[in-house]
Write an enzyme that holds these catalytic residues in place. Structure first.
Site, PDB file in Angstrom:
ATOM      1  N   GLU A 167       0.732  -1.237   0.037  1.00  0.00           N
ATOM      2  CA  GLU A 167       0.211   0.054   0.006  1.00  0.00           C
ATOM      3  C   GLU A 167       0.878   1.163   0.068  1.00  0.00           C
ATOM      4  O   GLU A 167       0.866   2.064   1.005  1.00  0.00           O
ATOM      5  CB  GLU A 167      -0.993   0.085   1.363  1.00  0.00           C
ATOM      6  CG  GLU A 167      -1.931  -0.961   1.122  1.00  0.00           C
ATOM      7  CD  GLU A 167      -3.242  -0.788   1.986  1.00  0.00           C
ATOM      8  OE1 GLU A 167      -2.788  -0.263   3.227  1.00  0.00           O
ATOM      9  OE2 GLU A 167      -4.239  -1.390   2.101  1.00  0.00           O
ATOM     10  N   GLU A 218      -6.453  -7.794  -0.503  1.00  0.00           N
ATOM     11  CA  GLU A 218      -6.759  -7.710   0.659  1.00  0.00           C
ATOM     12  C   GLU A 218      -8.119  -7.295   1.160  1.00  0.00           C
ATOM     13  O   GLU A 218      -8.721  -6.371   0.542  1.00  0.00           O
ATOM     14  CB  GLU A 218      -6.056  -6.608   1.831  1.00  0.00           C
ATOM     15  CG  GLU A 218      -4.526  -6.888   2.098  1.00  0.00           C
ATOM     16  CD  GLU A 218      -3.770  -5.955   2.670  1.00  0.00           C
ATOM     17  OE1 GLU A 218      -4.689  -4.977   3.530  1.00  0.00           O
ATOM     18  OE2 GLU A 218      -2.659  -5.558   2.691  1.00  0.00           O
TER      19      GLU A 218
HETATM   20  C1  GLA Z   1      -4.151  -2.375   5.243  1.00  0.00           C
HETATM   21  C2  GLA Z   1      -2.541  -2.875   5.252  1.00  0.00           C
HETATM   22  C3  GLA Z   1      -2.594  -4.208   6.027  1.00  0.00           C
HETATM   23  C4  GLA Z   1      -3.453  -4.011   7.279  1.00  0.00           C
HETATM   24  C5  GLA Z   1      -4.753  -3.794   6.912  1.00  0.00           C
HETATM   25  C6  GLA Z   1      -5.814  -3.721   7.966  1.00  0.00           C
HETATM   26  O1  GLA Z   1      -4.757  -2.701   4.183  1.00  0.00           O
HETATM   27  O2  GLA Z   1      -2.030  -3.245   3.813  1.00  0.00           O
HETATM   28  O3  GLA Z   1      -1.241  -4.648   6.457  1.00  0.00           O
HETATM   29  O4  GLA Z   1      -3.003  -3.231   8.069  1.00  0.00           O
HETATM   30  O5  GLA Z   1      -4.797  -2.434   6.171  1.00  0.00           O
HETATM   31  O6  GLA Z   1      -7.194  -3.405   7.549  1.00  0.00           O
END
Ligand code: GLA
Length: 674
Positions: free
Chosen positions: A151, A309
């Site tokens: 991210e 995710e």
């Molecule tokens: C983000 C991050 C993860 C985690 C999630 C929690 O998407 O990439 O590492 O912290 O949030 O929702």
């Protein structure tokens, strides 16, 4: 080279962080992953401190064991570069690599992603560990994809330190051909005595006494996105040199108010586009957010993509973190597949016992396998196996919504006519009625090839360059239907107002001319002829070839057109000079759709039932999701088969159970959207 994901069917898994657990637990992980049907996991995302205990000293023994174990159990690895979380030793050696916020405060380490994107020490350290991973694992049989960083920009989208200031100046010199006069002109620096005589005078838009220069801020946003992109491509090039056939991705965040990166510039640099999506507890219809996010991600990818995710239940970073209702986990995941995801993954495999995310849900909850989440996770694995043939199929959209990060950034700069106007809210308001009607939507950049579309919608396209504007208006001129939202086309790429009346770039095509803007105060809507109400915005529109479809019935603009329609060349151009209430907007867009010849993906869709069509080479896949809790019966084409049960649909009707999902394979024909 065509770098494809070497995992069969719809990939299934999540972030797997075995380093957080004693190795005895790993055997259970493997057994349970088998039970759930997990096929791919993302590993090593936050392992830098364990992999490189001292600068240049590596210990790969644990990661060797993890990858070998995954391979032995037939689970593919999406191997991450751990560069989102540099170790403490890095910052004690390079305190100058810690980011500085706009108030001049240098942040501390102790969390993640606290590094300056322009730091040479960070870049060197990130590439060193990337190179070491590439050399060691390029040929490891478990590794099917590189997961670069995590991210980008989530926590450190901008840094205001002196190193960043120098990098910003280099970026500006490239943008303006080393011509300071060109920058002064673009930024309009004669205003408020902001003229620059030397490149070194230019700073990041640090905290200052009054409103900073708008173009300065806009270029800063562009720079920050490009600066992080250059970190991505640097890592990718190292990995590609070592493993030319292995695809690389990084997980985007196209939704929930994250707007730091211009993903139109990023997407072509990825072999496979992936996205993360989380529900907002305060959104009563988060299924629409999922759909919008999925359509936008598929459009960025130009086809299928991976959901890297999402969550099985509650997250831990909202004020109150809502758990999912029964059936929601399944609907959420399959809704992403419906919108083009060829892989479904979660953060994370096993719920953490310690650390900042100990209260975040996971595939395997704290409670263990005797839990609803685990049962749902196992069932989803079976569903995804049944959907294997859906992989690779695409969209059928004939409607496009223009989406542009530059327009979003510019629209939300301070000192606009109204701070109430938010880009994502506008897009969502226009998208919602299309979603409810079951209309397939792609997102496009303003300069995209529009030949596949009959209807193009441009809400909130405040900033547009001449080429983008010409592309959109010529779409209408050649026979398309274009709908433009208020305050669009107002400024050029330098944020300069297009003179002569609003909405500058679209005036001629829309056949209107506005001489003054009248933003509406919150809670003070005005009436519309035909019975609806309008809020947020109004303008004194004068007709210049267009017809008025709706006018204001009260307020300072009573009798003035609020919605107009113009025959332009072989097509039509509509102007929505205000934000009509949801019912009025839906009725308007239905009329526009009928005129444009755009049909829903299935006919006879009841309220609250979502319908999405993926088109394969030999068949269509129709996803029907019930969000009403009542269930529904939807007629489909003769010969349709329920893919989740493998059985033909009796009487050509899909019976969607309350809160449930049906995925039907329909023989291909000219049906619904064509
Ligand atoms: C983000 C991050 C993860 C985690 C999630 C929690 O998407 O990439 O590492 O912290 O949030 O929702």
């Amino acid at each position: 080279m065509n770098r494809k994901l070497a995992v069969k069917g719809i990939a299934y898994g999540g972030d797997y962080n075995p380093e957080q657990w004693p190795e005895e637990v790993w055997a259970e992980d493997m057994r349970l992953m088998g039970e759930a049907g997990v096929t791919m996991v993302s590993v090593n995302i936050f392992s830098w401190a364990l992999l490189e205990p001292k600068e240049g000293v590596f210990d790969f023994s644990r990661l060797d064991r993890i990858l070998d174990m995954l391979y032995a159990h037939g689970i593919a690895a999406d191997l991450a570069t751990p560069t989102a979380a540099p170790p403490a030793w890095f910052f004690t050696a390079h305190p100058e690599a810690l980011p500085v916020d706009r108030d001049g405060r240098r942040l501390s380490y102790g969390s993640r992603q606290t590094f300056c994107p322009s730091s040479p020490a960070y870049r060197e350290a990130a590439l060193r560990i990337t190179r070491a991973l590439a050399e060691r694992y390029a040929d490891h049989p478990a590794v099917v994809m590189w997961h670069i960083h995590n991210e980008y920009g989530c926590h450190n989208a901008e840094c205001h330190c002196d190193t960043s200031a120098a990098a910003f100046r280099r970026w500006l010199r490239a943008r303006y051909g080393d011509d300071l006069a060109a920058l002064n002109d673009a930024w309009g620096t004669t205003f408020w005595s902001q003229w620059y005589y030397d490149w070194d005078e230019i700073l990041p838009p640090r905290a200052t006494g009054a409103v900073p220069n708008p173009t300065h801020q806009l270029d800063w946003r562009r720079f920050c996105s490009d600066e992080l992109l250059s970190l991505y491509t640097a890592e990718r090039d190292v990995l590609r040199a070592a493993a030319p056939a292995t695809p690389a991705t990084t997980n985007f965040m196209v939704m929930y108010n994250f707007d730091a990166l211009d993903y139109w510039r990023w997407a072509p640099e990825l072999d496979i586009v992936s996205n993360d999506h989380y529900l907002r507890s305060t959104d009563p219809e988060s299924e629409i957010d999922i759909a919008l996010s999925g359509d936008l991600t598929r459009s960025l990818a130009g086809g299928p993509w991976l959901l890297m995710e999402h969550s099985t239940g509650a997250v831990n970073w909202q004020p109150v973190n809502r758990a999912k209702t029964p059936g929601e986990l399944r609907r959420n995941a399959l809704a992403h597949v419906a919108r083009g995801a060829d892989g479904i993954a979660y953060f994370q495999w096993r719920a953490a016992k310690a650390g900042a995310e100990q209260w975040h849900s996971a595939m395997l909850p704290h409670a263990g396998t005797d839990s609803r989440i685990w049962q749902d996770v196992v069932r989803l694995g079976a569903d995804l196996r049944a959907l294997a043939e859906v992989r690779g199929s695409g969209s059928t959209a004939r409607t496009a919504v223009v989406w542009d990060w530059n327009a979003r950034w510019a629209l939300e700069l301070p000192s606009q006519p109204s701070a109430e106007v938010r880009y994502l809210d506008l897009v969502r308001a226009w998208y919602e009625p299309l979603w409810r009607a079951g209309v397939a939507v792609d997102f496009v950049r303003p300069d995209a090839d529009l030949s596949a579309y009959r209807l193009v919608l441009a809400p909130g396209l405040y900033l547009v360059d001449d080429a983008g504007a010409a592309n959109l208006t010529s779409f209408a001129e050649r026979g398309g239907t274009l709908v433009v939202g208020f305050h669009s086309g107002a400024v050029d790429e330098n944020c300069h107002v297009r003179l002569g009346g609003y909405p500058g770039a679209f005036r001629e095509a829309l056949g209107v001319r506005t001489d003054e803007l009248f933003p509406l105060l919150p809670g003070e809507p005005v009436g519309l002829s035909g019975g609806g109400r309008a809020s947020l915005w109004s303008e004194r529109v004068r007709l210049d070839g267009a017809e008025a479809v709706t006018t204001y019935t009260d307020g300072p603009l009573a009798g003035v057109p609020a919605v107009t329609r113009h025959t332009y060349g072989a097509g039509r151009a509509w102007y929505l000079a205000t934000l009509p209430d949801a019912g009025t907007l839906a009725a308007l867009l239905e009329r526009v759709r009928a005129e444009a010849g755009v049909r829903p993906v299935v006919d006879g869709l009841p309220d609250g039932v979502e319908a999405v069509r993926r088109r394969g080479t030999d068949a269509d896949y129709v996803f029907l999701l019930d969000h009403t809790g009542q269930g529904a019966e939807i007629p489909l084409a003769p010969g349709a088969v329920d893919l989740l049960t493998g059985r033909p649909l009796p009487e050509n009707t899909a019976v969607v159970p309350p809160g449930g999902v049906v995925v039907a394979r329909e023989p291909q024909k000219l049906f619904g959207e064509t």
